[in-house]
Design an enzyme around this catalytic site. Structure first.
Site: not given
Ligand code: ADP
Ligand code: ZN
Ligand code: MG
Length: 597
Positions: A193, A195, A410
């Site tokens: 999250g 971005t 398993e």
């Molecule tokens: P990063 O930039 O860290 O790779 P992103 O911000 O692009 O991750 O996350 C992608 C999507 O995952 C977001 O648009 C959101 O929908 C979901 N997401 C990721 N982290 C969170 C969080 N902490 N809370 C809510 N949604 C999240």
């Molecule tokens: Zn195994």
């Molecule tokens: Mg990102």
């Protein structure tokens, strides 16, 4: 410009009219016969046509005029002399057609290119906007994301709230001489999250948001990236207070190296420009530069110096409560059945990042829709988890022999995980083949998130890992390749116990491990070995082998003690393919109440 074009067209028409040949147009042969019969009074010759007057007095001048198109005729002058015709040469008056001949294409080219530049340049037009015309940087003025869309990263959120305040009331902080941070770097594994958080800061502070990915700066042409950085900061300056967000900063900000190939010219120039812009920036204006990366260790140290990205905010994978909160956010738009307990879903998804959880909620909704259900049930969530964990169910059927091996394997894991006290309870065993690699799995459900593991925990874990292989040995008298992953994990744990955690009696409480682990991705960097002697390496290997062998021995004893149970669990598994934890415990300990568990 169109007026100019019109003017030239008009001129051309006028000229054509003025020089329009008057009188009759004759074939050249007729012209020659008229000449032979002495009928011509005078002619005017240019390089394309011959105009002239016939002899005689009847009719006015106009009716006696004629013209003919010239034909290659070297003797013409001689003949004209012979017949006493008055002749004049003429330089064809062609300045206008000539001029038009090269001005028109020129105008066309200029017109077309300015048209295209204007389209690429987003209205600013002109040939000079070349550098900025590609991938124009726009500010997002009204970001709709807020902190309520983010969960599970409370510490990061807390730190970023401060940034929001800086942006809203910069005066409050600068009045007392404080310096507002220029750069904030969000650091954490993919999908946590980062971005999203950056956008949420802009949304909360109601400021414009310039967003660019690091890779967008790195162009084929040297200098374009640097120009783009300059352009970005110019625009940000005009829009302050605002946020400039550079995603995937590592693509641009990798440490500058002295490469013999010198092939990173462009990236380094861009990076230098970024450093220069960050230095030259007056943060009192309220422009905050945010960056995100999941590989902070490769960043150029210059980027992290004070006055640049001097604040670093860790955005880590969520814990169980965080996962529940994130699931709640993403289940907002999903119709869930009342029995759905997101707590359980959260408990089953240890290690999932926010993006995985968002994906999970969506997958569950799609599965329910495919089955025409009115709402998303717990079973859909379960299936979605299985899918995400191990890939899609495979269609290939396994042979009975293979199924038997996997069932015993398993069962071995599951029985040891159940009979050894202090381990996470088994949630589910499955021999449904999924994706590549995972032929079956035993899933343990942690009761709580762990931050520390004791030596006993690790020894128990090793016994569980080796339980699969051991069950194959005991029940079938044969071993298979299916245990490869288990053995690898077991060896990794044993090695870490010796070299990192100092848990081996003979080696003592020493860490022999000097390699830098990537904190966030849990991938050891490079094949560097710790700084110890050859003899020590041998000793470590011996010790690792001793630990793994001891665990193997323990698994053998435990399974031999539960030989009947092993058969029963494996048979049940072959029958049902999936057994849940409750049923497993019933098989092992007898029905509830019959025996104290
Ligand atoms: P990063 O930039 O860290 O790779 P992103 O911000 O692009 O991750 O996350 C992608 C999507 O995952 C977001 O648009 C959101 O929908 C979901 N997401 C990721 N982290 C969170 C969080 N902490 N809370 C809510 N949604 C999240
Ligand atoms: Zn195994
Ligand atoms: Mg990102």
């Amino acid at each position: 410009m169109w007026y100019l074009l019109g003017f030239f067209l008009l001129l051309a028409v006028v000229q054509a009219y003025l020089f329009m040949p008057t009188g009759r147009t004759l074939p050249y042969s007729e012209f020659k016969s008229l000449l032979a019969r002495d009928k011509l009074a005078e002619v005017t010759v240019n390089d394309q046509a011959i105009r002239g007057q016939l002899k005689g007095s009847e009719g006015d001048e106009k009716s006696r005029a004629f013209m003919t198109t010239r034909v290659e005729d070297p003797k013409l002058v001689e003949e004209l002399e012979q017949h006493n015709v008055k002749y004049t040469g003429e330089v064809a008056s062609r300045w206008l057609p000539d001029l038009l001949g090269w001005i028109l294409p020129l105008l066309l080219i200029v017109g077309l290119s300015s048209f295209f530049f204007r389209r690429m340049g987003g209205g600013e037009g002109g040939v000079m906007s070349f550098a900025r015309s590609r991938g124009k940087i726009y500010a997002e003025d009204d970001v709709k994301v807020s902190f309520s869309d983010v969960a599970g990263v409370d510490e990061a959120e807390e730190e970023l709230k401060e940034i929001v305040e800086f942006l809203q009331t910069p005066k409050k902080y600068t009045q007392l001489g404080g310096r507002i941070p220029k750069g904030v770097l969000l650091v954490g594994p993919p999908g946590t999250g980062k971005t999203l958080l950056a956008r949420a800061v802009a949304g909360e502070a109601h400021v414009p948001f310039f967003s660019l990915s690091g890779s967008e700066f790195v162009e084929m042409f040297v200098g374009v990236g640097a120009a783009r950085v300059r352009d970005l900061f110019q625009q940000a300056d005009a829009k302050a207070p605002c946020i400039v967000f550079i995603d995937e900063l590592d693509a641009l900000g990798k440490a500058r190296v002295q490469s013999p190939l010198g092939s990173h010219e462009e990236r380094e120039q861009t990076l230098n420009q970024l450093l220069a812009e960050m230095d030259g920036f007056d943060s009192r204006k309220g422009v905050i530069i945010m960056g995100a990366t999941n590989r902070p260790e490769v960043l150029d140290p210059a980027l992290l110096r004070p006055g640049r990205f001097d604040r670093q905010v860790l955005v880590d994978k969520p814990d169980v409560r965080g996962r529940e909160a994130i699931l709640k956010i993403h289940a907002r738009g999903v119709k869930t059945a009342p029995e759905v307990d997101l707590k359980v879903v959260a408990a089953r998804t240890a290690g999932f990042a926010g993006a995985d959880l968002a994906n999970l909620a969506n997958e569950a909704a799609l599965l329910a829709a495919r089955k025409n259900k009115p709402s998303v049930e717990m079973r859909d969530f379960e299936e979605a988890i299985d899918r995400l964990i191990a890939g899609l169910e495979k269609k290939r059927v396994m042979s009975d022999r293979e199924r038997e091996i996997i069932a015993y394997h398993e069962s071995g894991h599951a029985i040891i995980a159940t009979v050894v006290p202090g381990l996470d309870p088994v949630h589910k065993i499955s021999i449904v083949q999924r994706g590549f690699g995972a032929l079956g799995y035993t899933m343990q459900l942690p009761l709580e998130d762990r931050y520390l593991m004791t030596r006993t925990d690790l020894h128990n874990q090793l016994a569980v890992l080796l339980g699969g292989r051991t069950a194959e040995e005991i029940a079938l008298g044969e071993i298979s390749t299916g245990a490869q992953n288990d053995l690898q994990r077991a060896s990794d744990i044993a090695r870490a116990m010796v070299t990192e955690f100092g848990m081996s009696e003979s080696m003592g409480a020493v860490s022999f491990d000097s390699h830098t682990r990537n904190r966030f991705l849990e991938i050891p960097l490079g094949g560097e070995r710790g700084n110890y002697a050859e003899d020590t390496a041998r000793e470590i290997d011996t010790e690792v082998r001793r630990i793994v062998n001891a665990a193997h021995e323990r698994a053998r004893t435990l399974l031999a003690d539960h030989r009947d149970t092993l058969d029963r669990v494996a048979r049940r598994l072959l029958e049902k393919e999936v057994i849940d934890g409750e049923e497993l415990r019933e098989i092992i300990h007898g029905p509830k109440g019959a025996q104290p568990a």
